[in-house]
Design an enzyme around this catalytic site. Structure first.
Site, PDB file in Angstrom:
ATOM      1  N   ASP A  10       0.925  -1.256  -0.061  1.00  0.00           N
ATOM      2  CA  ASP A  10      -0.061   0.026  -0.061  1.00  0.00           C
ATOM      3  C   ASP A  10       0.916   1.313  -0.032  1.00  0.00           C
ATOM      4  O   ASP A  10       0.811   2.221  -0.947  1.00  0.00           O
ATOM      5  CB  ASP A  10      -0.907   0.363   1.133  1.00  0.00           C
ATOM      6  CG  ASP A  10      -2.146  -0.502   0.966  1.00  0.00           C
ATOM      7  OD1 ASP A  10      -2.500  -0.923  -0.049  1.00  0.00           O
ATOM      8  OD2 ASP A  10      -2.821  -1.018   2.177  1.00  0.00           O
ATOM      9  N   VAL A  11       1.682   1.173   0.978  1.00  0.00           N
ATOM     10  CA  VAL A  11       2.406   2.505   0.977  1.00  0.00           C
ATOM     11  C   VAL A  11       3.403   2.748  -0.034  1.00  0.00           C
ATOM     12  O   VAL A  11       3.650   3.574  -0.529  1.00  0.00           O
ATOM     13  CB  VAL A  11       3.435   2.607   2.346  1.00  0.00           C
ATOM     14  CG1 VAL A  11       4.236   3.699   2.613  1.00  0.00           C
ATOM     15  CG2 VAL A  11       2.303   2.475   3.655  1.00  0.00           C
TER      16      VAL A  11
END
Length: 396
Positions: free
Chosen positions: A170-171
């Protein structure tokens, strides 16, 4: 009151934020922290309550949506989309992380935006890409960790796959998207044209595999799980001490020699099994056992002092409370304080990139839902009566 940018570096850009959950907000957070005028566009609560991003006053929302303005706007209605396009006329960037087909249904795809503003940059973050056989699948961080190869190189041999302890896909997809958006904005200065920037959880995770992926592509070797050991650069692992564990990175022959001398085990330098790095990797079991017999005799702090003095990389293995108590972490100001109108002063993660002249700043906490709706609509020329009429029709 006009927007007060958090910083000056990106203060000349306006970003329309349609993102939710983590990957998209991780991207937009980078732009907001450096001063972009980020307008977080959210559905009116009369239409739908967003539960995907967590509680408004929870740690995720407060960490991911600082330094923004919030307006409510119902993009499911033609009138709401018309208002959004008025915003697009004055914007530089739109960021979304819908499933790939949703933007087309809402009419906020790149070609539709470009007709309104040819300079617009659209940043799209998806689970698996904007097209292809998996494009319609829902994306989720742990799914990308598995498909990107991370889980099969993480954990101890024979124990099965192991996820990383944080949302790395995600990041990373958010950071890759932010890099792409900034690149597109820079290129626009020459061409005068925007473009469509695409990132996905899957490809971001593969990108993070770095040398492990390159190793396979170049040699055909399939990396295996080796626990805390480095795949091929030994001794690099976690070792027992009198009061816990320590990370030691003694890769390469020069640092290996320093390490042996620091431990008082110069005899290891003459051991044929440890003569070179491939040998130390092949005989990692024997090597780690020998090292643990020595390191368990002193505390972690004692070994860190001895090894760093000898020029051997080493460090403690912290719990999260210990991370933020560390003097170097405090010096780096990895946590930042911001005042929230309801929560008071809270601490959130600071921007990790430092600029010497135009640094990022934690200027404002995550706004309440729709806190700036009237303000933003006024910038488009709507008066109070018109705003109230839009509210009555559930457009804002």
């Amino acid at each position: 009151m006009p927007h007060q940018p958090a910083a000056s570096a990106l203060a000349h850009f306006r970003v329309l934020d349609l993102t939710r959950v983590r990957a998209g907000p991780s991207c937009v957070k980078q732009l907001a922290d450096f001063g972009a005028d980020v307008i977080k566009v959210e559905l009116p609560p009369s239409v739908e309550v967003d539960t995907m991003s967590g509680p408004r006053h929870g740690f995720d929302m407060q960490n991911l949506h600082r330094n923004k303005r919030s307006m409510t706007l119902n993009l499911k209605e033609a009138e709401g989309r018309a208002i959004f396009m008025k915003l697009v006329e004055r914007a530089d960037v739109v960021v979304e992380n819908f499933r790939p087909d949703v933007k087309f249904r809402l009419g906020v795809d790149y070609e539709s935006l470009r007709k309104v503003n040819r300079r617009i940059v659209l940043g799209s973050i998806s689970g698996f890409g904007q097209d292809g056989p998996y494009s319609k699948r829902p994306g989720f961080d742990q799914i990308a960790q598995g498909m990107g190869g991370l889980m099969m190189v993480t954990g101890e041999p024979g124990r099965g796959p192991m996820r990383a302890g944080t949302a790395v896909a995600d990041v990373a997809s958010g950071l890759y998207a932010a890099l792409g958006i900034l690149t597109a904005l820079h290129e626009r200065e020459r061409s005068g044209e925007g473009q469509w920037v695409q990132a996905s959880l899957l490809q971001a995770q593969i990108g993070l595999m770095d040398f492990q992926a390159a190793r396979y592509l170049m040699t055909g070797d399939v990396p295996a799980q080796v626990g805390n050991d480095h795949p091929h650069s030994m001794p690099t692992s976690a070792y027992r001490t009198r009061d816990g564990y320590i990370n030691i990175g003694a890769s390469g022959n020069t640092i290996w020699a320093r390490f042996c001398k620091a431990l008082g085990r110069e005899a290891w330098l003459a051991d044929a099994d440890f003569a070179d790095e491939p040998g130390r990797a092949r005989h990692r079991g024997k090597l780690n056992a020998a090292i643990n017999e020595v390191t368990v005799g002193r505390t972690t702090a004692e070994w860190i002092e001895i090894l760093n003095e000898a020029g051997v990389p080493s460090g403690p293995i912290y719990t999260m409370d210990q991370v933020f108590a560390d003097p170097q972490v405090r010096h780096l100001e990895a946590a930042a304080a911001v005042r929230h109108p309801k929560l008071g002063e809270i601490r959130i993660l600071n921007q990790a990139v430092k600029l010497s002249r135009t640094p990022a700043r934690m200027a404002t906490a995550t706004p309440e839902l729709g806190a700036h709706t009237e303000e933003i609509l006024a910038e488009l020329g709507y008066d109070a009566a018109q705003v109230e009429a839009l509210r009555s029709r559930k457009i804002v």
